[in-house]
Design a protein around this motif. Structure first.
Motif, PDB file in Angstrom:
ATOM      1  N   VAL A 114       0.857  -1.221   0.026  1.00  0.00           N
ATOM      2  CA  VAL A 114       0.358  -0.111  -0.358  1.00  0.00           C
ATOM      3  C   VAL A 114       0.738   1.332   0.203  1.00  0.00           C
ATOM      4  N   VAL A 115       2.059   0.812   0.578  1.00  0.00           N
ATOM      5  CA  VAL A 115       2.891   2.418   0.793  1.00  0.00           C
ATOM      6  C   VAL A 115       3.569   2.662  -0.315  1.00  0.00           C
ATOM      7  N   THR A 116       3.626   1.635  -1.068  1.00  0.00           N
ATOM      8  CA  THR A 116       4.687   1.991  -2.942  1.00  0.00           C
ATOM      9  C   THR A 116       3.763   2.332  -4.023  1.00  0.00           C
ATOM     10  N   PHE A 117       2.375   1.619  -3.592  1.00  0.00           N
ATOM     11  CA  PHE A 117       1.421   1.903  -4.314  1.00  0.00           C
ATOM     12  C   PHE A 117       1.086   3.684  -4.405  1.00  0.00           C
ATOM     13  N   LYS A 118       0.962   4.210  -3.051  1.00  0.00           N
ATOM     14  CA  LYS A 118       1.038   5.058  -2.041  1.00  0.00           C
ATOM     15  C   LYS A 118       2.035   6.115  -3.266  1.00  0.00           C
ATOM     16  N   ASN A 119       3.274   5.589  -3.054  1.00  0.00           N
ATOM     17  CA  ASN A 119       4.303   6.532  -3.539  1.00  0.00           C
ATOM     18  C   ASN A 119       4.506   7.131  -4.807  1.00  0.00           C
ATOM     19  N   LYS A 120       4.254   5.724  -5.657  1.00  0.00           N
ATOM     20  CA  LYS A 120       3.817   5.255  -7.494  1.00  0.00           C
ATOM     21  C   LYS A 120       2.553   6.563  -7.749  1.00  0.00           C
ATOM     22  N   ALA A 121       1.152   6.522  -6.838  1.00  0.00           N
ATOM     23  CA  ALA A 121       0.590   7.445  -7.313  1.00  0.00           C
ATOM     24  C   ALA A 121       0.803   9.302  -7.231  1.00  0.00           C
ATOM     25  N   VAL A 122       1.865   9.198  -6.047  1.00  0.00           N
ATOM     26  CA  VAL A 122       1.814  10.639  -5.628  1.00  0.00           C
ATOM     27  C   VAL A 122       2.504  10.878  -7.373  1.00  0.00           C
ATOM     28  N   GLU A 123       4.048  10.020  -7.312  1.00  0.00           N
ATOM     29  CA  GLU A 123       4.858  10.110  -8.459  1.00  0.00           C
ATOM     30  C   GLU A 123       4.445  10.451  -9.306  1.00  0.00           C
ATOM     31  N   ALA A 124       2.595   9.841  -9.919  1.00  0.00           N
ATOM     32  CA  ALA A 124       2.111  10.293 -10.918  1.00  0.00           C
ATOM     33  C   ALA A 124       1.728  11.201 -11.261  1.00  0.00           C
ATOM     34  N   PHE A 125       1.359  11.686 -10.280  1.00  0.00           N
ATOM     35  CA  PHE A 125       0.384  13.308  -9.605  1.00  0.00           C
ATOM     36  C   PHE A 125       1.617  14.433  -9.823  1.00  0.00           C
ATOM     37  N   ASN A 126       2.514  14.199  -9.634  1.00  0.00           N
ATOM     38  CA  ASN A 126       4.058  15.177  -8.823  1.00  0.00           C
ATOM     39  C   ASN A 126       4.034  15.234 -11.245  1.00  0.00           C
ATOM     40  N   GLU A 127       4.282  13.995 -11.500  1.00  0.00           N
ATOM     41  CA  GLU A 127       4.323  13.829 -13.039  1.00  0.00           C
ATOM     42  C   GLU A 127       3.918  14.446 -13.940  1.00  0.00           C
ATOM     43  N   ILE A 128       2.608  14.470 -13.756  1.00  0.00           N
ATOM     44  CA  ILE A 128       1.321  15.431 -14.498  1.00  0.00           C
ATOM     45  C   ILE A 128       1.769  16.566 -14.528  1.00  0.00           C
ATOM     46  N   MET A 129       1.938  17.147 -13.258  1.00  0.00           N
ATOM     47  CA  MET A 129       1.599  18.762 -12.712  1.00  0.00           C
ATOM     48  C   MET A 129       2.670  19.677 -13.428  1.00  0.00           C
ATOM     49  N   ARG A 130       4.003  18.574 -13.780  1.00  0.00           N
ATOM     50  CA  ARG A 130       5.231  19.137 -14.035  1.00  0.00           C
ATOM     51  C   ARG A 130       5.221  19.105 -15.921  1.00  0.00           C
ATOM     52  N   MET A 131       3.394  18.369 -16.068  1.00  0.00           N
ATOM     53  CA  MET A 131       3.237  19.099 -17.745  1.00  0.00           C
ATOM     54  C   MET A 131       2.791  19.821 -17.629  1.00  0.00           C
ATOM     55  N   PRO A 132       3.831  20.761 -18.963  1.00  0.00           N
ATOM     56  CA  PRO A 132       3.107  21.709 -19.854  1.00  0.00           C
ATOM     57  C   PRO A 132       2.127  22.092 -20.435  1.00  0.00           C
ATOM     58  N   VAL A 133       1.274  22.844 -19.757  1.00  0.00           N
ATOM     59  CA  VAL A 133      -0.326  23.100 -20.487  1.00  0.00           C
ATOM     60  C   VAL A 133      -0.121  23.784 -21.837  1.00  0.00           C
TER      61      VAL A 133
END
Length: 102
Positions: free
Chosen positions: A83-102
């Motif tokens: 569950v912790v690994t899943f949470k970390n991957k979800a946060v990592e994916a969210f941060n990657e999406i937030m870094r994408m230029p619009v």
């Protein structure tokens, strides 16, 4: 004894705690991701509670077979790690999406 890990759903306790495990198809019903996440945390909590209960029984001498406690504690530990690994991957994916230029 225990069910194999399928997808992101943590393992149930099988014969130790009587917790059954639903597959990803059953959990991805009406609410989809939110229901899978909620059921995952519920199963993690029940896995940890069962291991704690067996630990208390082992400490008081009421537990017939110590192996049941060791198995339950290992399952709880693995489920927590997953569950912790899943949470970390979800946060990592969210941060990657937030870094994408619009």
């Amino acid at each position: 004894m225990t069910a194999p890990i399928s997808g992101i759903i943590p393992v149930g306790l099988g014969a130790v705690g009587g917790v059954t495990e639903a597959g990803p198809q059953a959990a991805a019903g009406a609410d989809g991701f939110a229901s899978v996440l909620a059921s995952t945390f519920d199963k993690l909590q029940s896995t940890q509670n069962a291991a704690d209960s067996l630990g208390a029984q082992a400490a008081t001498g009421d537990l017939k077979d110590v192996h049941d406690y060791i198995i339950a504690r290992t399952e709880a530990s693995l489920a927590t790690e997953m569950v912790v690994t899943f949470k970390n991957k979800a946060v990592e994916a969210f941060n990657e999406i937030m870094r994408m230029p619009v």
